[in-house]
Design a protein around this motif. Structure first.
Motif, PDB file in Angstrom:
ATOM      1  N   MET A 297       0.813  -1.213   0.000  1.00 51.58           N
ATOM      2  CA  MET A 297       0.000   0.000   0.000  1.00 51.58           C
ATOM      3  C   MET A 297       0.845   1.261   0.000  1.00 51.58           C
ATOM      4  SD  MET A 297      -3.209  -0.760   2.540  1.00 51.58           S
ATOM      5  CE  MET A 297      -4.639  -1.675   1.939  1.00 51.58           C
ATOM      6  N   PHE A 298       1.868   1.276   0.843  1.00 51.64           N
ATOM      7  CA  PHE A 298       2.669   2.488   0.949  1.00 51.64           C
ATOM      8  C   PHE A 298       3.624   2.639  -0.240  1.00 51.64           C
ATOM      9  CE2 PHE A 298       0.952   2.314   5.154  1.00 51.64           C
ATOM     10  CZ  PHE A 298       0.836   3.652   5.521  1.00 51.64           C
ATOM     11  N   THR A 299       3.948   1.550  -0.909  1.00 48.81           N
ATOM     12  CA  THR A 299       4.756   1.646  -2.132  1.00 48.81           C
ATOM     13  C   THR A 299       3.921   2.204  -3.277  1.00 48.81           C
ATOM     14  OG1 THR A 299       6.157  -0.223  -1.475  1.00 48.81           O
ATOM     15  CG2 THR A 299       6.127   0.349  -3.813  1.00 48.81           C
ATOM     16  N   VAL A 300       2.736   1.670  -3.448  1.00 49.42           N
ATOM     17  CA  VAL A 300       1.881   2.084  -4.559  1.00 49.42           C
ATOM     18  C   VAL A 300       1.459   3.541  -4.431  1.00 49.42           C
ATOM     19  CG1 VAL A 300      -0.420   1.751  -5.558  1.00 49.42           C
ATOM     20  CG2 VAL A 300       1.041  -0.213  -5.128  1.00 49.42           C
ATOM     21  N   THR A 301       1.193   3.995  -3.212  1.00 45.68           N
ATOM     22  CA  THR A 301       0.721   5.367  -3.025  1.00 45.68           C
ATOM     23  C   THR A 301       1.850   6.384  -2.863  1.00 45.68           C
ATOM     24  OG1 THR A 301       0.549   5.071  -0.617  1.00 45.68           O
ATOM     25  CG2 THR A 301      -1.405   4.553  -1.940  1.00 45.68           C
ATOM     26  N   SER A 302       3.079   5.929  -2.875  1.00 51.18           N
ATOM     27  CA  SER A 302       4.213   6.825  -2.659  1.00 51.18           C
ATOM     28  C   SER A 302       4.414   7.762  -3.844  1.00 51.18           C
ATOM     29  CB  SER A 302       5.484   6.001  -2.430  1.00 51.18           C
ATOM     30  OG  SER A 302       6.622   6.838  -2.350  1.00 51.18           O
ATOM     31  N   ARG A 303       5.006   8.912  -3.560  1.00 50.06           N
ATOM     32  CA  ARG A 303       5.385   9.831  -4.631  1.00 50.06           C
ATOM     33  C   ARG A 303       6.574   9.318  -5.427  1.00 50.06           C
ATOM     34  NH1 ARG A 303       6.591  14.859  -0.942  1.00 50.06           N
ATOM     35  NH2 ARG A 303       7.270  13.119   0.377  1.00 50.06           N
ATOM     36  N   VAL A 304       7.243   8.309  -4.877  1.00 51.46           N
ATOM     37  CA  VAL A 304       8.437   7.751  -5.515  1.00 51.46           C
ATOM     38  C   VAL A 304       8.319   6.227  -5.498  1.00 51.46           C
ATOM     39  CG1 VAL A 304      10.951   7.551  -5.424  1.00 51.46           C
ATOM     40  CG2 VAL A 304       9.840   9.676  -4.693  1.00 51.46           C
ATOM     41  N   ILE A 305       8.496   5.586  -6.663  1.00 51.31           N
ATOM     42  CA  ILE A 305       8.609   4.129  -6.719  1.00 51.31           C
ATOM     43  C   ILE A 305       9.919   3.815  -7.431  1.00 51.31           C
ATOM     44  CG2 ILE A 305       7.579   1.934  -7.378  1.00 51.31           C
ATOM     45  CD1 ILE A 305       4.879   3.207  -7.458  1.00 51.31           C
ATOM     46  N   SER A 306      10.999   3.857  -6.690  1.00 48.32           N
ATOM     47  CA  SER A 306      12.300   3.546  -7.271  1.00 48.32           C
ATOM     48  C   SER A 306      12.398   2.039  -7.512  1.00 48.32           C
ATOM     49  CB  SER A 306      13.418   3.999  -6.328  1.00 48.32           C
ATOM     50  OG  SER A 306      13.410   5.409  -6.189  1.00 48.32           O
ATOM     51  N   PRO A 307      13.192   1.609  -8.500  1.00 47.46           N
ATOM     52  CA  PRO A 307      13.290   0.177  -8.816  1.00 47.46           C
ATOM     53  C   PRO A 307      13.688  -0.674  -7.620  1.00 47.46           C
ATOM     54  CG  PRO A 307      14.307   1.493 -10.542  1.00 47.46           C
ATOM     55  CD  PRO A 307      13.966   2.441  -9.434  1.00 47.46           C
ATOM     56  N   GLN A 308      14.558  -0.139  -6.758  1.00 45.48           N
ATOM     57  CA  GLN A 308      15.023  -0.940  -5.627  1.00 45.48           C
ATOM     58  C   GLN A 308      13.922  -1.198  -4.595  1.00 45.48           C
ATOM     59  OE1 GLN A 308      16.291   1.991  -6.559  1.00 45.48           O
ATOM     60  NE2 GLN A 308      16.648   3.372  -4.829  1.00 45.48           N
ATOM     61  N   TYR A 309      12.830  -0.435  -4.653  1.00 38.74           N
ATOM     62  CA  TYR A 309      11.726  -0.684  -3.731  1.00 38.74           C
ATOM     63  C   TYR A 309      11.143  -2.081  -3.941  1.00 38.74           C
ATOM     64  CZ  TYR A 309      11.484   4.386  -2.717  1.00 38.74           C
ATOM     65  OH  TYR A 309      11.755   5.677  -2.349  1.00 38.74           O
ATOM     66  N   MET A 310      11.273  -2.589  -5.163  1.00 40.51           N
ATOM     67  CA  MET A 310      10.696  -3.888  -5.475  1.00 40.51           C
ATOM     68  C   MET A 310      11.324  -5.016  -4.654  1.00 40.51           C
ATOM     69  SD  MET A 310       8.328  -3.131  -7.553  1.00 40.51           S
ATOM     70  CE  MET A 310       7.848  -4.819  -7.881  1.00 40.51           C
ATOM     71  N   ARG A 367       3.482  -2.024 -15.226  1.00 46.23           N
ATOM     72  CA  ARG A 367       4.145  -2.302 -13.954  1.00 46.23           C
ATOM     73  C   ARG A 367       3.325  -1.797 -12.773  1.00 46.23           C
ATOM     74  NH1 ARG A 367       8.611  -0.113 -10.977  1.00 46.23           N
ATOM     75  NH2 ARG A 367       7.532   1.893 -11.195  1.00 46.23           N
ATOM     76  N   ASN A 368       2.920  -0.530 -12.845  1.00 50.27           N
ATOM     77  CA  ASN A 368       2.156   0.041 -11.740  1.00 50.27           C
ATOM     78  C   ASN A 368       0.775  -0.598 -11.624  1.00 50.27           C
ATOM     79  OD1 ASN A 368       4.318   1.666 -11.209  1.00 50.27           O
ATOM     80  ND2 ASN A 368       3.459   3.499 -12.145  1.00 50.27           N
ATOM     81  N   GLY A 369       0.204  -0.995 -12.770  1.00 47.81           N
ATOM     82  CA  GLY A 369      -1.079  -1.682 -12.737  1.00 47.81           C
ATOM     83  C   GLY A 369      -0.992  -3.011 -12.009  1.00 47.81           C
ATOM     84  N   LEU A 370       0.089  -3.750 -12.250  1.00 49.46           N
ATOM     85  CA  LEU A 370       0.298  -5.018 -11.559  1.00 49.46           C
ATOM     86  C   LEU A 370       0.428  -4.801 -10.049  1.00 49.46           C
ATOM     87  CD1 LEU A 370       2.790  -6.845 -13.945  1.00 49.46           C
ATOM     88  CD2 LEU A 370       0.449  -7.552 -13.424  1.00 49.46           C
ATOM     89  N   LEU A 371       1.123  -3.742  -9.662  1.00 52.23           N
ATOM     90  CA  LEU A 371       1.284  -3.460  -8.240  1.00 52.23           C
ATOM     91  C   LEU A 371      -0.048  -3.080  -7.594  1.00 52.23           C
ATOM     92  CD1 LEU A 371       4.651  -1.463  -8.123  1.00 52.23           C
ATOM     93  CD2 LEU A 371       4.236  -3.833  -7.442  1.00 52.23           C
ATOM     94  N   VAL A 372      -0.872  -2.319  -8.310  1.00 55.10           N
ATOM     95  CA  VAL A 372      -2.191  -1.951  -7.774  1.00 55.10           C
ATOM     96  C   VAL A 372      -3.053  -3.201  -7.593  1.00 55.10           C
ATOM     97  CG1 VAL A 372      -4.348  -0.747  -8.291  1.00 55.10           C
ATOM     98  CG2 VAL A 372      -2.169   0.404  -8.668  1.00 55.10           C
ATOM     99  N   VAL A 373      -3.055  -4.072  -8.602  1.00 59.62           N
ATOM    100  CA  VAL A 373      -3.850  -5.305  -8.506  1.00 59.62           C
ATOM    101  C   VAL A 373      -3.329  -6.179  -7.374  1.00 59.62           C
ATOM    102  CG1 VAL A 373      -4.516  -7.426  -9.691  1.00 59.62           C
ATOM    103  CG2 VAL A 373      -4.512  -5.265 -10.937  1.00 59.62           C
ATOM    104  N   ALA A 374      -2.003  -6.308  -7.261  1.00 67.74           N
ATOM    105  CA  ALA A 374      -1.419  -7.101  -6.172  1.00 67.74           C
ATOM    106  C   ALA A 374      -1.843  -6.549  -4.815  1.00 67.74           C
ATOM    107  CB  ALA A 374       0.101  -7.097  -6.284  1.00 67.74           C
ATOM    108  N   THR A 375      -1.876  -5.235  -4.692  1.00 67.09           N
ATOM    109  CA  THR A 375      -2.273  -4.599  -3.429  1.00 67.09           C
ATOM    110  C   THR A 375      -3.722  -4.899  -3.088  1.00 67.09           C
ATOM    111  OG1 THR A 375      -0.708  -2.797  -3.837  1.00 67.09           O
ATOM    112  CG2 THR A 375      -2.433  -2.400  -2.213  1.00 67.09           C
TER     113      THR A 375
END
Length: 409
Positions: A297-310, A367-375
């Motif tokens: 949740m906090f990754t998807v809603t963040s102002r920054v999604i750097s690759p290393q967050y994954m 990519r972001n769509g997959l993260l939203v669905v996963a969330t």
């Protein structure tokens, strides 16, 4: 015996082969396509190292946006004086990766556990490419994995590790979301307080990172950035600039979108609070599942999604599926798929992302769509498993027995 021995052998072979590739890339024996991801270590991290070793935080560098214990990760290559800074850092990142793998492999062989967690880690980490060894996030993730796996048998160790992780990069504090034992919370508080006091007394500027983090904008890979990627094709006159250590959008309405992201983060916090109040069934998987949902949740809603967050999500997904009966399998697969797309958008085709062309925008949407669905899927699973719609009233004795049978987490 033969059937139980085979998976670990293949696991070791796969881990060894993929990690050798990562080392060949970060040591530049082979050149990975796209911008050089190792420059952060050889330029930024090493610059911080030179300042930190004098006994002060880099107060004049707005790219320093980390809690004070991050200094330990940046200074750690000094433990290998026979290597230059960058090479020493890559070796330590490799060792952190090995530690997480060993913990998941050992846990997977215990009763009630599964080797699927180790496989998620083995497969997921190389999907991020050499970036994973060129950032200190893999070290933080190893601490988080150790904390969650320690919870059942060593709650105080779990709390201490969560406190250390939070002082390394804040997000491991979210591991407490699904924890009920006060001993874990107390150990985490003692750990954080002790480290904070130590750095506040010994090194000036320990908490300057709070101001630098507050002033960040909307990074080009975040969910909110999609607004500006599309708007650039319809007359929006903003720019893409290197700002506060990341590539961000700068221009009209950026502040509004950044504020909206903070609002969504607040909503995520509200959902987690509501879940915690509604949850009535806490079992062996609850702490890991809740941590996974919270960080998603906090990754998807963040102002920054750097690759290393994954790598954070890969580590938490691995712990979740390490527990037999886990229903976080689908979100874990979605995170792995998103990690593969992350490698494509950074570093391989990052120029397309920066230009907001069709390829770059499509990669980010996917990519972001997959993260939203996963969330959404993970949150639904957590709610259904712990906060059933119709929960019969329990007698005091029944509630007590339920608490006693629950593993902290």
């Amino acid at each position: 015996m033969k059937t139980t021995a085979r998976p670990p052998v293949w696991l070791l072979v796969t881990w060894g082969a993929t990690r050798l590739l990562l080392l060949l890339f970060v040591f530049k024996v082979w050149v990975f396509p796209g911008p050089d991801v190792t420059s952060d270590v050889s330029v930024i991290y090493q610059g911080w190292f030179e300042v930190l070793r004098t006994g002060s935080f880099p107060l004049d560098d707005v790219t320093w946006q980390y809690p004070p214990a991050a200094a330990l990760a940046i200074l750690s290559p000094g433990l290998l004086p026979f290597l230059d800074y960058a090479h020493a850092f890559f070796c330590l990142a490799f060792l952190a990766d090995l530690a997480a793998f060993a913990l998941l492999g050992r846990a997977g062989r215990r009763p009630g556990r599964s080797m699927r967690g180790a496989w998620v880690w083995v497969v997921g980490v190389p999907l991020l490419g050499p970036t994973v060894y060129a950032r200190y996030d893999v070290m933080v993730t190893a601490v988080a994995v150790a904390a969650l796996l320690a919870g059942a048998r060593h709650p105080r160790v779990m709390g201490a590790l969560i406190g250390l992780g939070a002082m390394l990069k804040v997000w491991p504090a979210l591991l407490l979301v699904g924890v009920r034992r006060w001993s874990v919370w107390l150990a985490a508080l003692v750990s954080v307080s002790g480290l904070a006091a130590l750095f506040a007394v010994s090194m000036p500027g320990a908490f300057a990172f709070l101001t630098f983090q507050r002033d960040r904008g909307t990074e080009v890979e975040s969910l909110g950035s999609l607004v500006f990627h599309v708007a650039r094709h319809h007359g929006w006159d903003g720019q893409v600039l290197l700002n506060y250590g990341s590539v961000e959008f700068v221009g009209p309405y950026v502040g509004l979108v950044s504020t909206a992201a903070l609002f969504l983060t607040g909503m995520a916090f509200g959902w987690l609070l509501l879940w915690r109040l509604a949850a009535t069934r806490f079992g062996t998987r609850t702490a890991a599942d809740a941590a996974f949902v919270a960080v998603l949740m906090f990754t998807v809603t963040s102002r920054v999604i750097s690759p290393q967050y994954m790598v954070w999500l890969i580590g938490l997904a691995a712990v979740c599926v390490c527990l037999r009966g886990s229903r976080m399998g689908l979100p874990a697969v979605l995170v792995l798929a998103a990690s593969g797309l992350t490698l494509l958008e950074f570093p391989i085709w990052f120029s397309h992302v920066v230009q907001s062309d069709t390829l770059g925008v499509c990669l980010l949407v996917a990519r972001n769509g997959l993260l939203v669905v996963a969330t959404l899927v993970a949150a639904r699973v957590l709610w259904k498993e712990t906060a059933p719609r119709d929960t019969p009233a329990r007698l005091p004795g029944q509630a007590s027995r339920t608490r006693e049978s629950s593993v902290p987490s």
